[in-house]
Design a protein around this motif. Structure first.
Motif, PDB file in Angstrom:
ATOM      1  N   ASP A  57       0.769  -1.120  -0.054  1.00 14.34           N
ATOM      2  CA  ASP A  57       0.166  -0.118  -0.058  1.00 14.34           C
ATOM      3  C   ASP A  57       1.163   1.229  -0.070  1.00 14.34           C
ATOM      4  O   ASP A  57       0.547   2.191  -0.711  1.00 14.34           O
ATOM      5  CB  ASP A  57      -0.905   0.025   1.105  1.00 14.34           C
ATOM      6  CG  ASP A  57      -2.135  -1.023   1.174  1.00 14.34           C
ATOM      7  OD1 ASP A  57      -2.128  -1.661   0.047  1.00 14.34           O
ATOM      8  OD2 ASP A  57      -2.752  -1.370   2.224  1.00 14.34           O
ATOM      9  N   ALA A  58       2.149   1.287   0.803  1.00 15.84           N
ATOM     10  CA  ALA A  58       2.798   2.421   0.848  1.00 15.84           C
ATOM     11  C   ALA A  58       3.552   2.852  -0.397  1.00 15.84           C
ATOM     12  O   ALA A  58       3.372   3.955  -1.023  1.00 15.84           O
ATOM     13  CB  ALA A  58       4.025   2.428   1.892  1.00 15.84           C
ATOM     14  N   VAL A  59       3.900   1.574  -1.157  1.00 14.95           N
ATOM     15  CA  VAL A  59       4.542   1.931  -2.708  1.00 14.95           C
ATOM     16  C   VAL A  59       3.267   2.223  -3.415  1.00 14.95           C
ATOM     17  O   VAL A  59       3.782   3.272  -4.378  1.00 14.95           O
ATOM     18  CB  VAL A  59       5.138   0.609  -3.047  1.00 14.95           C
ATOM     19  CG1 VAL A  59       5.348   0.482  -4.539  1.00 14.95           C
ATOM     20  CG2 VAL A  59       6.270   0.269  -2.231  1.00 14.95           C
ATOM     21  N   LEU A  60       2.061   1.756  -3.470  1.00 15.58           N
ATOM     22  CA  LEU A  60       1.305   2.139  -4.248  1.00 15.58           C
ATOM     23  C   LEU A  60       0.717   3.697  -4.093  1.00 15.58           C
ATOM     24  O   LEU A  60       0.596   4.393  -5.148  1.00 15.58           O
ATOM     25  CB  LEU A  60      -0.305   1.457  -4.347  1.00 15.58           C
ATOM     26  CG  LEU A  60       0.109  -0.005  -4.788  1.00 15.58           C
ATOM     27  CD1 LEU A  60      -1.041  -0.916  -4.760  1.00 15.58           C
ATOM     28  CD2 LEU A  60       0.617  -0.030  -6.333  1.00 15.58           C
ATOM     29  N   ASP A  61       0.862   3.851  -2.811  1.00 19.26           N
ATOM     30  CA  ASP A  61       0.697   5.462  -2.626  1.00 19.26           C
ATOM     31  C   ASP A  61       1.599   6.347  -3.235  1.00 19.26           C
ATOM     32  O   ASP A  61       1.460   7.707  -3.604  1.00 19.26           O
ATOM     33  CB  ASP A  61       0.569   5.734  -1.040  1.00 19.26           C
ATOM     34  CG  ASP A  61      -0.757   5.213  -0.539  1.00 19.26           C
ATOM     35  OD1 ASP A  61      -1.772   4.938  -1.176  1.00 19.26           O
ATOM     36  OD2 ASP A  61      -0.887   5.248   0.836  1.00 19.26           O
ATOM     37  N   ALA A  62       2.780   5.979  -3.013  1.00 15.73           N
ATOM     38  CA  ALA A  62       4.048   6.668  -3.419  1.00 15.73           C
ATOM     39  C   ALA A  62       3.926   6.885  -5.007  1.00 15.73           C
ATOM     40  O   ALA A  62       4.291   7.850  -5.563  1.00 15.73           O
ATOM     41  CB  ALA A  62       5.325   6.102  -3.307  1.00 15.73           C
ATOM     42  N   VAL A  63       3.365   5.883  -5.563  1.00 17.13           N
ATOM     43  CA  VAL A  63       3.101   5.788  -7.193  1.00 17.13           C
ATOM     44  C   VAL A  63       2.103   6.879  -7.616  1.00 17.13           C
ATOM     45  O   VAL A  63       2.298   7.733  -8.511  1.00 17.13           O
ATOM     46  CB  VAL A  63       2.791   4.407  -7.772  1.00 17.13           C
ATOM     47  CG1 VAL A  63       2.124   4.583  -9.253  1.00 17.13           C
ATOM     48  CG2 VAL A  63       3.899   3.563  -7.653  1.00 17.13           C
ATOM     49  N   VAL A  64       1.069   6.922  -6.879  1.00 18.13           N
ATOM     50  CA  VAL A  64      -0.035   7.897  -7.033  1.00 18.13           C
ATOM     51  C   VAL A  64       0.552   9.388  -6.860  1.00 18.13           C
ATOM     52  O   VAL A  64       0.353  10.362  -7.532  1.00 18.13           O
ATOM     53  CB  VAL A  64      -1.239   7.573  -6.475  1.00 18.13           C
ATOM     54  CG1 VAL A  64      -2.247   8.880  -6.140  1.00 18.13           C
ATOM     55  CG2 VAL A  64      -2.106   6.065  -6.750  1.00 18.13           C
ATOM     56  N   GLU A  65       1.378   9.408  -5.802  1.00 22.49           N
ATOM     57  CA  GLU A  65       1.828  10.936  -5.698  1.00 22.49           C
ATOM     58  C   GLU A  65       2.695  11.238  -6.604  1.00 22.49           C
ATOM     59  O   GLU A  65       2.757  12.485  -6.966  1.00 22.49           O
ATOM     60  CB  GLU A  65       2.868  10.811  -4.259  1.00 22.49           C
ATOM     61  CG  GLU A  65       1.777  10.943  -3.054  1.00 22.49           C
ATOM     62  CD  GLU A  65       2.658  10.941  -1.567  1.00 22.49           C
ATOM     63  OE1 GLU A  65       3.714  11.336  -1.561  1.00 22.49           O
ATOM     64  OE2 GLU A  65       2.076  10.671  -0.655  1.00 22.49           O
ATOM     65  N   VAL A  66       3.527  10.456  -7.388  1.00 30.00           N
ATOM     66  CA  VAL A  66       4.342  10.691  -8.242  1.00 30.00           C
ATOM     67  C   VAL A  66       3.637  10.944  -9.627  1.00 30.00           C
ATOM     68  O   VAL A  66       3.973  12.023 -10.344  1.00 30.00           O
ATOM     69  CB  VAL A  66       5.472   9.626  -8.768  1.00 30.00           C
ATOM     70  CG1 VAL A  66       6.167   9.870 -10.121  1.00 30.00           C
ATOM     71  CG2 VAL A  66       6.528   9.337  -7.587  1.00 30.00           C
ATOM     72  N   MET A  67       2.659  10.131  -9.856  1.00 29.60           N
ATOM     73  CA  MET A  67       1.912  10.484 -11.150  1.00 29.60           C
ATOM     74  C   MET A  67       1.187  11.839 -11.052  1.00 29.60           C
ATOM     75  O   MET A  67       1.070  12.513 -11.947  1.00 29.60           O
ATOM     76  CB  MET A  67       0.622   9.424 -11.161  1.00 29.60           C
ATOM     77  CG  MET A  67       1.101   8.154 -11.447  1.00 29.60           C
ATOM     78  SD  MET A  67      -0.153   6.670 -11.310  1.00 29.60           S
ATOM     79  CE  MET A  67       0.228   6.086 -12.916  1.00 29.60           C
ATOM     80  N   LEU A  68       0.700  12.087  -9.888  1.00 28.70           N
ATOM     81  CA  LEU A  68      -0.109  13.457  -9.305  1.00 28.70           C
ATOM     82  C   LEU A  68       0.953  14.466  -9.586  1.00 28.70           C
ATOM     83  O   LEU A  68       0.652  15.653  -9.961  1.00 28.70           O
ATOM     84  CB  LEU A  68      -0.862  13.420  -8.192  1.00 28.70           C
ATOM     85  CG  LEU A  68      -2.032  12.556  -8.161  1.00 28.70           C
ATOM     86  CD1 LEU A  68      -2.578  12.428  -6.739  1.00 28.70           C
ATOM     87  CD2 LEU A  68      -3.010  13.008  -9.428  1.00 28.70           C
ATOM     88  N   ALA A  69       2.331  14.458  -9.101  1.00 20.13           N
ATOM     89  CA  ALA A  69       3.215  15.196  -9.121  1.00 20.13           C
ATOM     90  C   ALA A  69       3.484  15.762 -10.407  1.00 20.13           C
ATOM     91  O   ALA A  69       3.889  16.981 -10.641  1.00 20.13           O
ATOM     92  CB  ALA A  69       4.508  14.941  -8.265  1.00 20.13           C
ATOM     93  N   VAL A  70       3.661  14.868 -11.513  1.00 18.46           N
ATOM     94  CA  VAL A  70       4.075  15.109 -12.773  1.00 18.46           C
ATOM     95  C   VAL A  70       2.692  15.613 -13.815  1.00 18.46           C
ATOM     96  O   VAL A  70       2.985  16.201 -14.528  1.00 18.46           O
ATOM     97  CB  VAL A  70       4.695  13.969 -13.470  1.00 18.46           C
ATOM     98  CG1 VAL A  70       6.201  13.746 -12.605  1.00 18.46           C
ATOM     99  CG2 VAL A  70       3.865  12.748 -13.602  1.00 18.46           C
ATOM    100  N   GLY A  71       1.666  15.413 -12.922  1.00 18.27           N
ATOM    101  CA  GLY A  71       0.339  16.115 -13.751  1.00 18.27           C
ATOM    102  C   GLY A  71       0.060  15.292 -14.612  1.00 18.27           C
ATOM    103  O   GLY A  71      -0.915  15.489 -15.637  1.00 18.27           O
TER     104      GLY A  71
END
Length: 191
Positions: free
Chosen positions: A177-191
């Motif tokens: 779950d922590a890795v998937l959360d980090a993936v979403v954060e990266v995706m949202l960070a790059v827009g």
């Protein structure tokens, strides 16, 4: 850049009710959380409520509650709005170069984790305990690694919607779950 108000991004409650015998999210809890999110967004202040907190929101399941899929979709849009604001704040505070470097570092940590051999990407729970099915997590990990390394198409909604069956001796849920959360954060960070 003009930002769309949060109330224009989220359909007004009430959401449809869960159908039949299905349980749904408790209405008061959802309404209270969305009211808090709206207030935080309209306050236009950094850090009052973060996109990661929206992603982690959980509500009791009850009969006669709001339909889970409808609320989850709305929460995804709210998270996107907060992430866009966080990106703007970070860009103004850190500058584009530092923001990109920070996002790249997070993506690299995730990619290093997902680059491990199948079946060894995450810690396992004991043989008598249940964790996420290893084969299912590895399939998702391969898709996410393809996104991070080569830009293969994956959306934040797809990552948010991932659900795994359980197996004895499976992967430790908290790590996945922590890795998937980090993936979403990266995706949202790059827009």
């Amino acid at each position: 850049m003009t930002e769309t108000p949060i109330h224009d991004r989220v359909s007004a409650t009430p959401f449809p009710e869960a159908s039949g015998r299905s349980k749904g999210y408790e209405k008061r809890a959802v309404d209270a959380f969305l009211a808090q999110a709206r207030e935080a967004f309209e306050a236009d202040a950094e850090g009052v409520l973060r996109s990661s907190e929206i992603r982690a929101a959980a509500f009791p399941l009850v009969r006669g509650g709001y339909a889970v899929a409808a609320v989850d979709a709305a929460l995804g849009r709210v998270e996107d709005a907060f992430a866009a604001r966080e990106r703007e704040f970070a860009l103004s505070r850190l500058g584009a170069r530092a923001w990109v470097a920070e996002t790249r570092d997070t993506a690299q940590v995730v990619l290093d984790r997902l680059g491990r051999p199948r079946g060894e990407r995450f810690d396992r729970v004991g043989l008598l305990r249940y964790g996420y099915r290893v084969d299912e997590v590895d399939v998702v990990a391969d898709r996410v690694a393809g996104y991070l390394a080569a830009g293969h198409p994956v959306t934040p909604e797809q990552v948010r919607a991932v659900a795994f069956r359980m197996q004895r001796g499976g992967y430790r849920e908290a790590q996945v779950d922590a890795v998937l959360d980090a993936v979403v954060e990266v995706m949202l960070a790059v827009g």
